[in-house]
Write an enzyme that holds these catalytic residues in place. Structure first.
Site, PDB file in Angstrom:
ATOM      1  N   GLY A 108       0.826  -1.209   0.000  1.00  0.00           N
ATOM      2  CA  GLY A 108       0.000   0.000   0.000  1.00  0.00           C
ATOM      3  C   GLY A 108       0.859   1.257   0.000  1.00  0.00           C
ATOM      4  O   GLY A 108       0.684   2.129  -0.818  1.00  0.00           O
ATOM      5  N   GLY A 132       0.912  -6.947   4.020  1.00  0.00           N
ATOM      6  CA  GLY A 132       1.773  -7.965   3.423  1.00  0.00           C
ATOM      7  C   GLY A 132       3.086  -8.031   4.166  1.00  0.00           C
ATOM      8  O   GLY A 132       3.990  -8.778   3.799  1.00  0.00           O
ATOM      9  N   THR A 133       3.172  -7.244   5.237  1.00  0.00           N
ATOM     10  CA  THR A 133       4.439  -7.119   5.949  1.00  0.00           C
ATOM     11  C   THR A 133       4.526  -8.019   7.170  1.00  0.00           C
ATOM     12  O   THR A 133       5.585  -8.095   7.787  1.00  0.00           O
ATOM     13  CB  THR A 133       4.634  -5.663   6.385  1.00  0.00           C
ATOM     14  OG1 THR A 133       3.410  -5.188   6.933  1.00  0.00           O
ATOM     15  CG2 THR A 133       5.022  -4.808   5.203  1.00  0.00           C
ATOM     16  N   ALA A 186       1.343  -2.065  14.427  1.00  0.00           N
ATOM     17  CA  ALA A 186       1.985  -3.110  15.235  1.00  0.00           C
ATOM     18  C   ALA A 186       1.770  -2.852  16.720  1.00  0.00           C
ATOM     19  O   ALA A 186       1.368  -3.751  17.476  1.00  0.00           O
ATOM     20  CB  ALA A 186       3.475  -3.178  14.905  1.00  0.00           C
ATOM     21  N   ARG A 230       9.990  -2.777  21.312  1.00  0.00           N
ATOM     22  CA  ARG A 230      10.037  -4.231  21.172  1.00  0.00           C
ATOM     23  C   ARG A 230       9.901  -4.626  19.703  1.00  0.00           C
ATOM     24  O   ARG A 230       9.058  -4.079  18.993  1.00  0.00           O
ATOM     25  CB  ARG A 230       8.889  -4.853  21.969  1.00  0.00           C
ATOM     26  CG  ARG A 230       8.818  -6.363  21.862  1.00  0.00           C
ATOM     27  CD  ARG A 230       7.499  -6.890  22.397  1.00  0.00           C
ATOM     28  NE  ARG A 230       7.344  -6.616  23.814  1.00  0.00           N
ATOM     29  CZ  ARG A 230       7.885  -7.365  24.784  1.00  0.00           C
ATOM     30  NH1 ARG A 230       8.568  -8.426  24.480  1.00  0.00           N
ATOM     31  NH2 ARG A 230       7.710  -7.047  26.046  1.00  0.00           N
ATOM     32  N   THR A 262      10.338 -10.843  10.095  1.00  0.00           N
ATOM     33  CA  THR A 262       9.487  -9.893   9.373  1.00  0.00           C
ATOM     34  C   THR A 262       9.975  -8.455   9.588  1.00  0.00           C
ATOM     35  O   THR A 262       9.847  -7.610   8.698  1.00  0.00           O
ATOM     36  CB  THR A 262       8.005 -10.022   9.781  1.00  0.00           C
ATOM     37  OG1 THR A 262       7.902  -9.832  11.195  1.00  0.00           O
ATOM     38  CG2 THR A 262       7.444 -11.372   9.403  1.00  0.00           C
ATOM     39  N   GLN A 275      10.981  -5.776   6.765  1.00  0.00           N
ATOM     40  CA  GLN A 275      10.413  -4.425   6.713  1.00  0.00           C
ATOM     41  C   GLN A 275      11.499  -3.388   6.478  1.00  0.00           C
ATOM     42  O   GLN A 275      11.346  -2.475   5.664  1.00  0.00           O
ATOM     43  CB  GLN A 275       9.743  -4.086   8.055  1.00  0.00           C
ATOM     44  CG  GLN A 275       8.297  -4.435   8.155  1.00  0.00           C
ATOM     45  CD  GLN A 275       7.420  -3.339   7.582  1.00  0.00           C
ATOM     46  OE1 GLN A 275       7.628  -2.896   6.467  1.00  0.00           O
ATOM     47  NE2 GLN A 275       6.427  -2.916   8.323  1.00  0.00           N
ATOM     48  N   GLU A 283       7.512   2.953   8.632  1.00  0.00           N
ATOM     49  CA  GLU A 283       7.874   4.267   8.067  1.00  0.00           C
ATOM     50  C   GLU A 283       9.362   4.565   8.258  1.00  0.00           C
ATOM     51  O   GLU A 283      10.037   5.012   7.337  1.00  0.00           O
ATOM     52  CB  GLU A 283       7.053   5.372   8.744  1.00  0.00           C
ATOM     53  CG  GLU A 283       5.564   5.094   8.853  1.00  0.00           C
ATOM     54  CD  GLU A 283       4.763   5.498   7.624  1.00  0.00           C
ATOM     55  OE1 GLU A 283       5.366   5.951   6.638  1.00  0.00           O
ATOM     56  OE2 GLU A 283       3.525   5.333   7.648  1.00  0.00           O
TER      57      GLU A 283
END
Lengths: 326, 779
Positions: B258, B486-487, B529, B664, B670, B674, B741
């Site tokens: 996205g 998708g992350t 998250a 954390r 993953t 990212q 980000e």
């Protein structure tokens, strides 16, 4: 995209027959350019004639050189041992083209006919003299970073996008064409592509009833010692900003024959014969290479955003020649 | 800290056998590689029809006539919507009140008037029984325009610059002052002034924008939508349609990326909904790749001028930032670049201004690290300039100006491990071996350069809810209306639920992406998250409280008549805090009580709202990041090596090290992915991403992935990524800051700084393409 019929052809005669009968019909081989253009509505063909079954195959050594059937795939030719060893510039140009997936699909004949990446040509919302003769060329005053500096006209500055054709034109390749009657003619690649002039819609000398059968390349010392350098915005899968195909025959410290062709800068695959002549009988020095490179771009007509190509292509020629001698 | 919530790390420390933080494989990986994961344009519904947009060729003018006769006659064509027959909406974003109520990213909805404001604006939507028929028919719609000369960008001589009161939909003031920066700059012994240019960038996620709209009844709608936030889409659609919120259901089970362009509800979504209404059948519409360049926003073209004043020792005394950029005919959108420039270093004075000009372009929108990405390019290149000018190591100049508290408000940081990031990054990269002089390192024909830059991103204020249903047989269903770009949201939330409930991850079924589930915020601004994990943790706490109450009242329980406050839970076992031999596991307790299952609800607050213990407002209410006692940010550092061909100007990134501190880390694998993804995104912006517009016709000339270059594998070296683990008790119950980000912040500066080190030439215009490098080196 429009509706279209699809017919596979078993022979050249059959293929040409179907195409002749239906206005605006097109041949399809790998389809890697054609289908893109049809999806973008740049080309509309009511009929596609599949020529993948035609027997225009083979990568062979002939008495005087190399013969490549037009239906051979880019990847097969690029990795062919004969081509790699005797005509390295062809192999290098092919393997620096597109992506492995595209090279596995795209045919040699289709590659010679691939159309420009000019953004104005590829978007039917823009005027474009090549796509819609007489509508104008906004690229002249527009986004012309990727466009040509050599062979341009008031009507069109679209770059010929190929790598293979640049290598082939450097090595004096000849295209064999066959017409509906089975008659063949041979056209030097140098004369195969046309300058845009006032008719940019005409890109090659191929007639509507002709098919590309094969490409032949004469064996030569400058073919055995040849090299391709491509400069682009990313490391892979991009069209050339500029490129250079070079070949040299150097004996006893003197250049006996030289071949230089430029990519990314011409409206057709650009052979720099004046530059080649400058090298004959001279030693292979950087100074001489620079002089030849300068001659190669004589007469260049850059626009606002592609001025850099004049210098970049000269440096690329010098780099290619130096790497060849290293 | 006046929150009563226990911190997660108290229950999941080292040696507890928990799975949070471990590099678990994606729980959705198998479904994705086998094609079972359904994306929004993959739902096969009875009676499904296909919508295709026809878009405007011109950039400015008026539709004089639109003739659909030929298209309508094509076989299979069911309907053609234009501005003449679009079913009326209860509200449109065409006025300020409507835009706000809808939460629309753009103050204009195509097909509501005959005006053309930008090239690529939808002018018709064709619905047919097959996709191919719709595609073909769309080409047959004949549109006659009265064309006007467009304004192309803020650089257009006809463009009129203005000073907006606020930018970014009112979130950022157009003018900010801290101290007297003008005076401080004028008095500064060292003064640097530089202008930075940024090209238009497009997000181009692999999955394009896509909508499948189904009217279940005349007043009940289900939409399968490619969105980063089902709740925001639900609000937008229900407001435009005039329906009660709950009568619009939005489902997003999987997203193919996205990067911000799916953070809002764009025109194609409501147009597809209206098409479905008009034809009385479900309609699926997927934007084409070219339409992705004019359908879901972009990062705007912009110039930034940064004035930096410093002492001769390299201490900052003044920062003055001016940004000028293009916006649409209706909206005052500009990325908030000034935020990071104000925040990154200890500087006593600061001033920023935004200038905008309206042009014939759609409204730009959040693009990964909106503001922070281009803002960090300016400040981090200027800091590099300062370092070279004063002969100080670039890393040292940053340490010299290290901000021990937030310079914008004087608040202490909730946590800041930037020094550790610098140190570890420098060590991994070998920074100490750096040649202090630029343009001096050769390797064959190439010049080699090293650069670094700082990264930071705020912890925005947000909140969300989750539901946990724990079964007596030891498995659980955990639900929240979040989205996974998708992350790895599916995976990390499964891990959090497993540890919160004391069960194995394969006993957890985690569900998301549906407005019928508890409300979660948009996945954007790195809030997902931390918010979603905290809400799951709190929902699990709710279950444990209920079960504790049950146990202490159950005469057959070993905990009978214990005080609830004396009971603790570890790995699913309820026991006395003072005597852990006294207790039982939840399955035994529930079976005895003949409970099949038990539910818990949790509210996870993120950022300032968590610290103050106050409501953060409903999800997506905007940011109130300053309300808490602490300033909350993640930090990091990037180190980059480039190889420059000094002849033709090509640049290759040959080494990359990123070290981040973001609270954390929920999953080592993953998270690493990212950071790699964000860094590659940034390398693309640094070296090649640029959307070109024709300077007269205001239409993009490279709207395809053939000509809009993003990095390919060959452009990217092996990347080293590490994290500095932080325990931050102020930001949320899970102590998570989010990394989507920050992974991109500072990347383009690190690359540009490395190029400077290689060549001794500063290029301030992104992307840094070969022609710019070659020209910079011309004698």
């Amino acid at each position: 995209m429009n509706n279209f019929s699809y017919t596979p052809a078993a022979t050249a005669k059959e293929a040409i027959g179907i195409r002749k009968d239906k206005k605006d019909a097109a041949y399809i081989a790998g389809g890697t350019t054609l289908l893109d253009l049809m999806k973008a509505n740049v080309e509309q063909h009511p009929q596609l004639v599949d020529i993948n079954m035609l027997p225009f195959k083979g990568i062979q050594e002939t008495t005087d050189g190399l013969r490549i059937g037009s239906m051979e795939r880019m990847s097969d030719v690029g990795e062919n041992a004969l081509v790699v060893q005797q005509y390295p510039v062809i192999s290098e140009a092919l393997l620096l083209s597109a992506s492995p997936q595209l090279r596995n699909m795209a045919s040699i004949g289709g590659n010679l006919l691939q159309r420009t990446r000019c953004g104005y040509f590829r978007d039917p919302a823009f005027p474009c003299n090549k796509r819609n003769p007489g509508s104008g060329c906004p690229a002249q005053q527009g986004d012309n970073r990727n466009l040509a500096i050599l062979g341009t006209s008031e009507a069109c500055i679209a770059t010929n996008p190929g790598d293979l054709a640049v290598a082939l034109v450097a090595l004096d390749a000849v295209v064999t064409l066959e017409n509906a009657k089975g008659k063949q003619r041979r056209v030097p690649l140098l004369d195969f592509h046309l300058l845009p002039g006032t008719t940019p819609q005409r890109e090659t000398v191929i007639e509507p009833d002709e098919l590309i059968v094969a490409v032949t390349v004469p064996a030569a010392a400058h073919a055995r010692k040849s090299h391709y350098v491509k400069v682009r915005d990313r490391a892979s899968y991009a069209f050339a900003l500029v490129s250079a195909a070079v070949g040299l025959d150097v004996q006893g410290g003197q250049i006996r024959s030289a071949r230089i062709a430029l990519g990314g800068v011409g409206t057709k695959p650009w052979r720099a014969q004046e530059a080649e002549k400058l090298l004959i009988g001279k030693p292979a020095t950087e100074e001489n290479f620079r002089a030849a490179a300068a001659a190669a771009v004589r007469g260049a007509q850059p626009r606002e955003h592609n001025r850099f190509k004049v210098e970049m292509v000269q440096k690329t020629v010098v780099q290619a020649l130096q790497e060849l001698m290293a | 800290m006046d929150t009563t919530e226990p911190a997660f790390f108290e229950t999941n420390g080292p040696g507890t056998g928990g799975v949070v933080g471990l590099p678990l494989d994606r729980v959705d990986g198998f479904a994705k590689v086998t094609g079972q994961a359904k994306y929004s344009a993959e739902y096969k519904l009875p009676g499904l029809t296909y919508g295709v947009l026809r878009t405007s060729e011109i950039a400015r003018g008026k539709i004089q006539s639109i003739d659909t006769t030929a298209a309508a006659k094509e076989p299979g064509v069911i309907a053609i919507l234009t501005h003449l027959n679009l079913p009326k909406l209860a509200k449109t974003p065409n006025d300020a009140e409507g835009k706000k109520a809808i939460g629309a990213p753009m103050g204009f909805l195509p097909l509501t008037s005959d005006q053309i404001h930008y090239a690529g604006q939808p002018v018709a939507l064709v619905v047919a029984d097959t996709y191919d028929r719709a595609v073909h028919a769309a080409t047959l719609v004949r549109v006659q325009y009265a064309t006007e000369k467009p304004i192309v960008s803020f650089l257009d001589p006809k463009a009129q610059l203005f000073d907006p009161l606020k930018v970014q939909d009112g979130k950022t003031p157009g003018h900010t002052k801290r101290g007297n920066a003008q005076e401080a700059f004028a008095a500064a012994p060292v003064q640097l002034t530089a202008t930075y240019e940024h090209a238009i960038n497009h997000h181009n996620p692999m999955e394009p924008g896509a909508t499948t709209a189904v009217w279940e009844a005349a007043d009940r709608l289900t939409v399968y939508e490619s969105t980063q936030g089902v709740t925001r889409t639900q609000k937008a659609l229900s407001t435009m349609l005039g329906l009660p919120t709950e009568q619009v259901r939005v489902i997003t089970k999987y997203l193919g990326g996205g990067f911000g362009c799916k953070g809002s509800s764009w025109p194609h979504t409501i147009l597809t909904v209206q098409a479905a209404k008009a034809v009385g059948r479900p309609v699926r519409l997927s934007l084409t790749r070219p339409q992705m360049f004019t359908g879901m926003g972009h990062r705007e073209d912009q110039h930034q001028t940064l004035k930096l004043g410093a002492t001769k020792d390299g201490k900052l005394t003044a920062l003055i930032h001016e940004k000028t950029s293009t916006t649409s005919p209706w909206d005052n959108y500009a990325e908030p670049n000034s935020r990071i420039i104000n925040l990154l270093y200890a500087c006593p004075t600061f001033e920023s201004t935004y200038q905008l000009a309206r042009a014939n372009v759609m409204t730009s929108t959040f693009t990964r690290a909106p503001g922070e990405a281009p803002g960090s390019f300016a400040i981090e290149c200027s800091m590099d300039d300062l370092a070279y000018q004063l002969g100080i190591d670039p890393l040292q100049i940053r340490l010299l100006n290290y901000a021990d508290k937030d310079p914008t408000n004087g608040k202490p940081w909730s946590s800041k491990s930037l020094k550790q990031c610098y140190a570890r990054g420098a060590e991994l990269f070998g920074w100490s071996k750096r040649n202090p002089k630029a343009g001096m390192t050769r390797q064959g024909r190439y010049l080699i350069g090293w650069g670094m830059a700082t990264a930071s991103y705020p912890v925005h204020n947000n909140q969300g809810t989750a539901r946990v249903r724990l079964y007596a047989d030891g498995h659980a269903v955990v639900q929240t209306g979040a989205t996974d770009l998708g992350t790895g949201t599916y995976t990390v939330m499964t891990q959090v639920a497993a540890d919160s409930l004391g069960i194995a991850p394969d006993k957890v079924r985690f569900e998301l992406g549906d407005t019928q589930l508890p409300t979660a915020p948009n996945s954007g601004g790195s809030v997902a998250a931390g918010t979603v994990s905290s809400s799951i943790y709190m929902a699990a706490q709710d279950v444990w409280q209920k079960l504790t109450k049950l146990a202490v009242q159950d005469s057959k329980s070993p905990l009978y008549r214990a005080k609830a406050a004396d009971v603790v839970v570890e790995k699913g076992r309820l026991m006395l805090k003072t005597d852990k031999t006294k207790g039982e596991d939840f399955m035994a307790l529930m079976k005895r009580a003949e409970m099949a299952d038990i539910e818990g609800m949790g509210n996870g607050k993120y950022g300032a709202g968590y610290e103050t213990g106050r409501a953060a407002g409903p999800a997506d209410s905007g940011h109130q990041d300053d309300k808490g006692g602490h300033s909350m940010h993640s930090f990091g550092a990037h180190f980059c090596e480039v190889r420059v061909d000094p002849e033709v100007g090509t640049v290759r990134v040959t080494r990359w090290v990123s070290v981040h501190a973001a609270g954390r880390i929920l999953n080592a694998k993953t998270a690493r992915s990212q950071i790699i993804g964000g860094s590659i995104f940034g390398i693309g912006a640094a070296l090649m991403e640029e959307t070109f517009r024709d300077p007269n016709l205001a239409r993009y000339t490279n709207a395809s992935l053939g000509e809009y270059h993003i990095p390919v594998n060959a452009d990217i070296p092996d990347m080293t990524v590490e994290f500095i683990e932080e325990h931050d008790p102020y930001i949320n119950a899970m102590g998570v800051k989010g990394i989507g980000e920050i992974s991109m912040v500072g990347v383009s500066a690190a690359v540009a700084n490395a190029i400077f080190h290689a060549t001794g030439k500063r290029i301030r215009s992104l992307p840094i393409t070969p022609d710019k490098v070659m020209n910079s080196l011309a004698v």
